[in-house]
Design an enzyme around this catalytic site. Structure first.
Site, PDB file in Angstrom:
ATOM      1  N   CYS A  29       0.779  -1.580  -0.157  1.00 29.25           N
ATOM      2  CA  CYS A  29      -0.109  -0.432  -0.602  1.00 29.25           C
ATOM      3  C   CYS A  29       0.829   1.256  -0.359  1.00 29.25           C
ATOM      4  CB  CYS A  29      -0.795  -0.211   1.335  1.00 29.25           C
ATOM      5  SG  CYS A  29      -2.134  -1.742   1.673  1.00 29.25           S
ATOM      6  N   HIS A  77      -9.640   1.902  -0.620  1.00 30.58           N
ATOM      7  CA  HIS A  77      -8.256   1.602  -0.250  1.00 30.58           C
ATOM      8  C   HIS A  77      -7.861   1.488  -1.751  1.00 30.58           C
ATOM      9  CE1 HIS A  77      -4.500   0.404   0.933  1.00 30.58           C
ATOM     10  NE2 HIS A  77      -5.022   0.256   2.125  1.00 30.58           N
ATOM     11  N   HIS A  80      -3.338   8.451   5.073  1.00 34.94           N
ATOM     12  CA  HIS A  80      -3.975   6.670   4.775  1.00 34.94           C
ATOM     13  C   HIS A  80      -4.850   6.238   4.979  1.00 34.94           C
ATOM     14  CE1 HIS A  80      -2.725   3.763   3.842  1.00 34.94           C
ATOM     15  NE2 HIS A  80      -3.093   2.118   4.625  1.00 34.94           N
TER      16      HIS A  80
END
Lengths: 350, 419
Positions: free
Chosen positions: B173, B348, B311
């Site tokens: 990520c 995400h 995030h």
């Protein structure tokens, strides 16, 4: 440039540069029938595996066999810096589907995947996703080594060179005091053997002629894991060049990475394709007329991502042993891309 | 240590759950819309996770490609069906848009490529013949394994005729942000003067959704509000998909060819938690270090940051850890610093997250408009930061964007307004 303060390897011919160099000097070349799985039906009958098995590990469920070898190698290094001042750079050859993990999910599926969850996806291990995560080794190594400084993960056949270069840049920027660079790759997996044979990159005969010899007909698929400890200083530099081609890099690309003062020793790319081998030798001979020639990939098997690290360790050992004062390691593993590392006399190790 | 501020962004391409280009992405953020909804690209009705933020295309075929990648010489990639893979198609589309916006032509083909790619497995539909044969192809023969992790890079390279070096980032990520940081490093180091950098990912397929469901990372609620960043009632993430690519250039090169700089890559930093493979370091100290390194490289104090693009996954563990990191870095300024997470709106995007979210940061700098945090209603007391729920008009000079990956890899990128 950076200095190599430590090196740990897992290769088909040994775990230290000295072991490898001794066996190669004695005329050994790694290769044999596939001991890792039923290989008779594959077009590549000759492979060069790392012998033995890695240490038992609580992280085994997250890591492939070759990745566990990498963990073992990294554990041998003793960095003086830790925590925020120790960087970690990893290079992974590729993420490849592992059939044993897939089979439960697919065995009873319909071709159109109707009802997919109940027919098998619910059987995936809860950690299946993590087991296939691209940066697993980075995470576990950072815990094992207490490496919490800057770091990155790279993928692909030249990822080791990328990792070395990024570590060097971070050292030079002063954001870390030491860097551990870890790389691993294995082509001794079913899908790799199929693909390499299909595109003619790997030899499809037993005990194929080595690179740079008449009759060379492709590489021996191999594997390796390597870990280097780098600090600021002189000794190791990495250069890359590309030409955008889809096949092997051009001779011009090779020459671009080989720029610089003439060296005493060259570790060739070892592609084992006669035309490329000849062009490589000819071009490099003009640029480095007095250089001796060797080929670690020919002896060890095609290694992929860790190639640059293994070359760096071997060449550094040869320089320390007085075999030469400077050396160049070449790699042509990725389409249209060439990488080179130059190794010169580096700082004495503690 | 201070960055020489040489690196500018001259082109941005985005494929997101809002649509197939940057314009639709920015319009979606301005409109404070959320794209999380029932999965349509495959039958997910029996899966525990049944919602995601999908790019609005059910299946990608040759006709769709010809309409969305017009004139692109994708040739064999499309003919052989590779581009039916969602993330490959998204990567090519975003690359084409960024390239076009930057006005890149033949001379720019020397550009390096720094790309983040998501988890690569075999092309799912290739399993269909294998399944019909009763898994006779147990050793993989006939299946197209996407083992080369540089597949997207090769497709983009072929599409645009690129000849520069290729770097593939696999930091989960954090990969998208690190790809942009690496691109900036290449320019700062004088390795090249132009880079195409970014990321692409899609886990919206049975393996991706199934794997994440087994991990119990997504919210168990099959609702539009599945992802609630920093909210007291958050219970997991929403899976998204998309791509963002940027043309990064040395400022002098951009000026010499008349390219318009959209933002400046001013700093970046990374770190590792060294804590656990499955959860973040609770005190956020490593994440804080990534942010501090970005500020140090930029030569800017924390108080100069006008917006923080978090995030903010909406998971129980990430959000408080990140909040503590923000508080640690910004101190009392954290009381005033607007923080947003886009993941409630677009999900995400995994390896593409850092890149797509940077595209939002470019928009914020150019429009003085800070995107809001979709589905954030009640701040969790464990997250002592100022989360903005609604889009907010505010002039900003500097934006910090965080990407914290599985396994504890942290990346922060700092963008600056171009005068």
């Amino acid at each position: 440039m950076s200095a190599i303060l430590g090196a740990a390897l897992r290769t088909s011919l040994g775990n230290t540069a000295e072991q490898i160099l001794e066996r190669v000097a004695a005329g050994e070349r790694a290769g044999g029938p596939n001991p890792l799985f039923e290989g008779e039906t594959y077009a590549c009958p000759w492979v060069a595996p790392v012998p033995g098995e890695p240490s038992r590990s609580p992280h085994a469920r997250f890591l492939s066999r070759i990745a566990r070898f990498a963990m073992d190698a990294a554990a041998e290094l003793s960095p003086s810096a830790t925590g925020d001042r120790l960087g970690l750079y990893t290079a992974v050859g590729g993420l490849r589907a592992h059939w044993d993990a897939f089979m439960p999910a697919f065995e009873k599926q319909n071709a159109d995947l109707r009802g997919a969850w109940g027919k098998g996806f619910r059987l995936l291990h809860p950690f299946w996703m993590l087991q296939h995560l691209s940066n697993n080794s980075q995470a576990l190594l950072s815990m094992q080594l207490d490496a919490r400084g800057e770091g990155q993960c790279f993928g692909g056949a030249k990822a080791g060179a990328e990792a070395l270069q990024s570590a060097h840049w971070a050292l030079e920027a002063g954001v870390i005091d030491a860097a551990i660079v870890v790389a691993y790759d294995s082509f001794i997996e079913p899908e790799c053997l199929v693909e390499m044979a299909a595109r003619g990159a790997a030899a499809t005969v037993k005990d194929p002629p080595p690179a740079y010899t008449p009759g060379a007909c492709g590489v021996v698929p191999g594997e390796a894991a390597a870990a280097l400890l780098l600090v600021r200083g002189a000794g190791l530099a990495v250069r890359e060049a590309a030409d955008g081609g889809s096949g092997l890099p051009s001779v011009d690309t090779l020459l671009r990475v080989a720029e610089g003062p003439p060296v005493d020793l060259i570790d060739g790319a070892g592609v084992a394709q006669p035309d490329f081998d000849a062009a490589e030798r000819s071009a490099l001979a003009e640029r480095h007329p007095k250089a001796g020639w060797q080929c670690s990939q020919s002896a060890l098997g095609f290694m992929g991502a860790p190639t640059a690290l293994v070359q760096a360790a071997l060449l550094d050992a040869q320089i320390r042993g007085g075999a030469c004062a400077s050396a160049l390691g070449l790699s042509a593993a990725a389409p249209g891309l060439a990488a080179a590392l130059r190794v010169e006399a580096s700082q004495p190790r503690d | 240590m201070s960055s020489a501020a040489k690196v500018v962004i001259t082109g941005v391409g985005v494929v997101s759950p809002f649509g197939f280009d940057r314009q639709s992405f920015e319009a979606g953020l301005r409109g404070h819309r959320s794209t999380v909804g029932p999965i349509r690209s495959f039958d997910a009705r029996t899966f525990p996770t049944r919602v995601a933020a999908e790019v609005p295309v059910r299946s990608i075929d040759a006709e769709w490609l010809s309409g969305h990648l017009p004139g692109a010489p994708v040739g064999a990639w499309a003919e052989q069906g590779w581009l039916r893979d969602r993330k490959l198609a998204f990567a090519c589309m975003a690359a084409a848009e960024a390239w076009r916006q930057a006005g890149c032509r033949v001379h720019e083909r020397e550009a390096a490529l720094s790309i983040a790619l998501g988890l690569e497995q075999a092309l799912l539909e290739d399993f269909a013949p294998a399944l019909e044969d009763g898994m006779r192809l147990a050793h993989g023969e006939g299946l197209r394994y996407r083992a080369p992790v540089d597949l997207a890079a090769r497709a983009i390279g072929d599409q645009l005729g690129l000849t520069g070096r290729v770097t593939v980032h696999t930091s989960a990520c954090a990969a998208g942000a690190l790809a942009v940081a690496q691109g900036a490093t290449l320019i700062e180091r004088g390795v090249t003067s132009i880079v195409l950098a970014g990321g692409a990912d899609s886990m919206v397929n049975p393996l991706g959704v199934g794997g994440m469901a087994r991990l119990q990372a997504p919210s168990p609620r099959a609702e539009r509000s599945a992802c609630r960043p920093f909210d007291a009632r958050r219970d997991g993430l929403a899976i998204g998909e998309g791509a963002a690519l940027f043309v990064l250039e040395h400022a002098e090169r951009a000026a010499s060819r008349g390219a318009t700089p959209l933002a400046r890559v001013r700093g970046w930093g990374s770190s590792q938690d060294g804590h656990a493979a499955t959860k973040p370091l609770p005190d956020g100290s490593a994440a804080a270090r990534a942010m501090r390194l970005a500020l140090e490289r930029a030569g800017r104090p924390p108080g100069a940051i006008g917006w923080l693009n978090a995030h903010g996954t909406g998971t129980p563990l990430n959000d408080p850890a990140e909040a503590r990191a923000i508080r640690s870095v910004f101190g009392s300024h954290a009381d005033d610093l607007p923080v947003s997470s886009l993941k409630g709106a677009i999900g995400h995007l995994m390896a593409a997250a850092g890149a797509v979210e940077l595209a939002a940061s470019v928009m914020a700098l150019r429009e003085d408009l800070l995107p809001g945090t979709a589905h954030h209603e009640e701040l969790d007391p464990e997250c002592p930061i100022r989360v903005i729920a609604e889009p907010t008009q505010a002039p900003v000079e500097l934006v910090l964007s965080n990407s914290f990956g599985f396994g504890g890899q942290n990346a922060s990128v700092l963008l600056e307004r171009c005068a």
